[in-house]
Design a protein around this motif. Sequence first.
Motif, PDB file in Angstrom:
ATOM      1  N   ARG A   7       5.910   7.305   0.414  1.00  0.00           N
ATOM      2  CA  ARG A   7       5.408   8.572  -0.130  1.00  0.00           C
ATOM      3  C   ARG A   7       4.819   8.404  -1.528  1.00  0.00           C
ATOM      4  NH1 ARG A   7       7.688  13.466   2.163  1.00  0.00           N
ATOM      5  NH2 ARG A   7       9.096  13.015   3.886  1.00  0.00           N
ATOM      6  N   VAL A   8       5.153   7.324  -2.238  1.00  0.00           N
ATOM      7  CA  VAL A   8       4.672   7.148  -3.613  1.00  0.00           C
ATOM      8  C   VAL A   8       3.406   6.301  -3.683  1.00  0.00           C
ATOM      9  CG1 VAL A   8       7.019   7.347  -4.517  1.00  0.00           C
ATOM     10  CG2 VAL A   8       6.048   5.077  -4.094  1.00  0.00           C
ATOM     11  N   VAL A   9       2.728   6.081  -2.549  1.00  0.00           N
ATOM     12  CA  VAL A   9       1.610   5.143  -2.548  1.00  0.00           C
ATOM     13  C   VAL A   9       0.483   5.573  -3.486  1.00  0.00           C
ATOM     14  CG1 VAL A   9       0.415   6.158  -0.551  1.00  0.00           C
ATOM     15  CG2 VAL A   9       0.183   3.703  -1.041  1.00  0.00           C
ATOM     16  N   ASP A  10       0.224   6.870  -3.625  1.00  0.00           N
ATOM     17  CA  ASP A  10      -0.816   7.318  -4.551  1.00  0.00           C
ATOM     18  C   ASP A  10      -0.422   7.011  -5.998  1.00  0.00           C
ATOM     19  OD1 ASP A  10      -2.350   8.248  -2.463  1.00  0.00           O
ATOM     20  OD2 ASP A  10      -1.666  10.322  -2.646  1.00  0.00           O
TER      21      ASP A  10
ATOM     22  N   THR B 142      -0.551   3.237  -6.638  1.00  0.00           N
ATOM     23  CA  THR B 142      -1.906   2.762  -6.880  1.00  0.00           C
ATOM     24  C   THR B 142      -2.286   2.937  -8.348  1.00  0.00           C
ATOM     25  OG1 THR B 142      -2.517   3.389  -4.623  1.00  0.00           O
ATOM     26  CG2 THR B 142      -4.321   2.998  -6.158  1.00  0.00           C
ATOM     27  N   GLU B 143      -1.892   4.056  -8.927  1.00  0.00           N
ATOM     28  CA  GLU B 143      -2.226   4.324 -10.316  1.00  0.00           C
ATOM     29  C   GLU B 143      -1.472   3.415 -11.279  1.00  0.00           C
ATOM     30  OE1 GLU B 143      -4.165   5.777 -13.525  1.00  0.00           O
ATOM     31  OE2 GLU B 143      -4.646   6.069 -11.403  1.00  0.00           O
ATOM     32  N   VAL B 144      -0.181   3.164 -11.036  1.00  0.00           N
ATOM     33  CA  VAL B 144       0.572   2.334 -11.981  1.00  0.00           C
ATOM     34  C   VAL B 144       0.144   0.868 -11.906  1.00  0.00           C
ATOM     35  CG1 VAL B 144       2.537   3.919 -12.036  1.00  0.00           C
ATOM     36  CG2 VAL B 144       2.562   1.997 -10.421  1.00  0.00           C
ATOM     37  N   PHE B 145      -0.485   0.470 -10.817  1.00  0.00           N
ATOM     38  CA  PHE B 145      -1.101  -0.853 -10.801  1.00  0.00           C
ATOM     39  C   PHE B 145      -2.155  -0.953 -11.910  1.00  0.00           C
ATOM     40  CE2 PHE B 145       0.956  -2.075  -6.977  1.00  0.00           C
ATOM     41  CZ  PHE B 145       0.628  -3.402  -6.701  1.00  0.00           C
ATOM     42  N   ARG B 146      -2.827   0.161 -12.189  1.00  0.00           N
ATOM     43  CA  ARG B 146      -3.869   0.173 -13.225  1.00  0.00           C
ATOM     44  C   ARG B 146      -3.284   0.278 -14.626  1.00  0.00           C
ATOM     45  NH1 ARG B 146      -6.270   3.937  -9.261  1.00  0.00           N
ATOM     46  NH2 ARG B 146      -8.029   2.883  -8.240  1.00  0.00           N
ATOM     47  N   THR B 147      -2.195   1.027 -14.767  1.00  0.00           N
ATOM     48  CA  THR B 147      -1.651   1.305 -16.092  1.00  0.00           C
ATOM     49  C   THR B 147      -0.509   0.394 -16.502  1.00  0.00           C
ATOM     50  OG1 THR B 147      -0.025   2.906 -15.275  1.00  0.00           O
ATOM     51  CG2 THR B 147      -2.251   3.738 -15.764  1.00  0.00           C
ATOM     52  N   GLY B 148       0.178  -0.207 -15.528  1.00  0.00           N
ATOM     53  CA  GLY B 148       1.354  -1.019 -15.843  1.00  0.00           C
ATOM     54  C   GLY B 148       2.605  -0.204 -16.090  1.00  0.00           C
TER      55      GLY B 148
ATOM     56  N   LEU C 203       8.157  -3.563  -4.282  1.00  0.00           N
ATOM     57  CA  LEU C 203       6.970  -2.929  -4.870  1.00  0.00           C
ATOM     58  C   LEU C 203       7.023  -1.414  -4.788  1.00  0.00           C
ATOM     59  CD1 LEU C 203       3.975  -5.224  -3.894  1.00  0.00           C
ATOM     60  CD2 LEU C 203       4.507  -4.340  -6.170  1.00  0.00           C
ATOM     61  N   PHE C 204       7.635  -0.885  -3.756  1.00  0.00           N
ATOM     62  CA  PHE C 204       7.713   0.567  -3.620  1.00  0.00           C
ATOM     63  C   PHE C 204       8.770   1.188  -4.532  1.00  0.00           C
ATOM     64  CE2 PHE C 204       5.605  -0.088   0.555  1.00  0.00           C
ATOM     65  CZ  PHE C 204       4.567   0.825   0.392  1.00  0.00           C
ATOM     66  N   VAL C 205       9.878   0.490  -4.750  1.00  0.00           N
ATOM     67  CA  VAL C 205      11.007   1.117  -5.441  1.00  0.00           C
ATOM     68  C   VAL C 205      11.507   0.297  -6.635  1.00  0.00           C
ATOM     69  CG1 VAL C 205      13.344   2.033  -5.186  1.00  0.00           C
ATOM     70  CG2 VAL C 205      11.736   2.207  -3.279  1.00  0.00           C
TER      71      VAL C 205
END
Length: 367
Positions: free
Chosen positions: A130-133, A136-142, A314-316
């Motif tokens: 459920r947190v995939v959106d 995706t964003e925290v991959f960009r921000t760290g 990666l999810f949790v």
Amino acid sequence: MTEAINTTAVDQPRLEKLLGEVGRDAAGAVALPLALVGDRLGLFSALAAGGSVTSAELAERTGLAERYLREWLLAMAAAGYVTYTEGGSGPEAKRTARYRLSPEQAEVFTNADSPAYVAGLFQAFTAGARVVDRLTEVFRTGEGIGWHEHHQDQFEGTERAFRPVYVANLTSSWIPSLTGVEERLQRGTRVADVGCGFGASTIIMAEAYPNSTFVGIDSHAPSIAQARERAAAAGVADRITFRNAGAADLEGSYDFIAFFDSLHDMPDPVSALRAARAALAPEGRVMLVEPMSWDTVEETISSPMGRVMAGASLFVCLPSGLAGSPAYGLGNQAGPARIVSLAKEAGFNDARIATSNEQNAVYELLP
């Protein structure tokens, strides 16, 4: 500037093998949430009640819509989660098909006390997706994603998934593998359970060692509320105190301090271990129960469990470990060498793997 194009020839057998692996993953990706629907609606339990049934008979038994049940039974049989027994032919074959649960399927999907029980994984893994959106964003921000930010199914599913493992191993093999701990618990001592969640591990210990007293702490207030209710229902509330607090806020003195599948989720695991070291009585012991992990990439990717755990991390786990300062971001695949190094950084003289199984490594930390 143009991007370089890989002109290496495609190996057709390797391509087909890769596509086959993706196909199996896709089948699992649809099977798990559909199995969760069945778990929520009591369909596995209804099937386990006895005998083979058609979708219409299951609808009568459960009060649910026959057309949805017909498709669900077909999907679960294709996944191997339900057993197809017989059916007719022609246009009505799927309507008249009969299904049941084998003894093994009943054990895996309905026996909540069995170490083979997996319904909690349906709930936790579906919640993770459920947190995939946000992921995706925290991959960009760290940045991180705090444990408290997940769907309620994550908390409930984690407890349901871990509790059967604790029932099967905690008092029978994990605690006996530690130096002198079981004897102290039997005589009576003070115990802290750090990151206790819904209190499953704390309650299991309180039931097994009635002469000891227990403190469970967790930073997630709703989980602590659940833990208190469950301790009362189990009749051990008089021996357990649950506190809403961070791992670094551990207070008091204890002969035994345990972390159950929680250290790797903490943004500052060293501070948590230092707090445990400071609260540990002379000759006391700390036990870390951690997911099975390896020190090398080769070991991780060669294990089926490594594949599952790295994805779940990666999810949790990793986002949780990056959700605060100093953001160690261990993830669940930190590896034994890193865990031992952190224990020594926190002031422990030694650390060792006391025992392990396919799912967990159990570390003993010595002051």
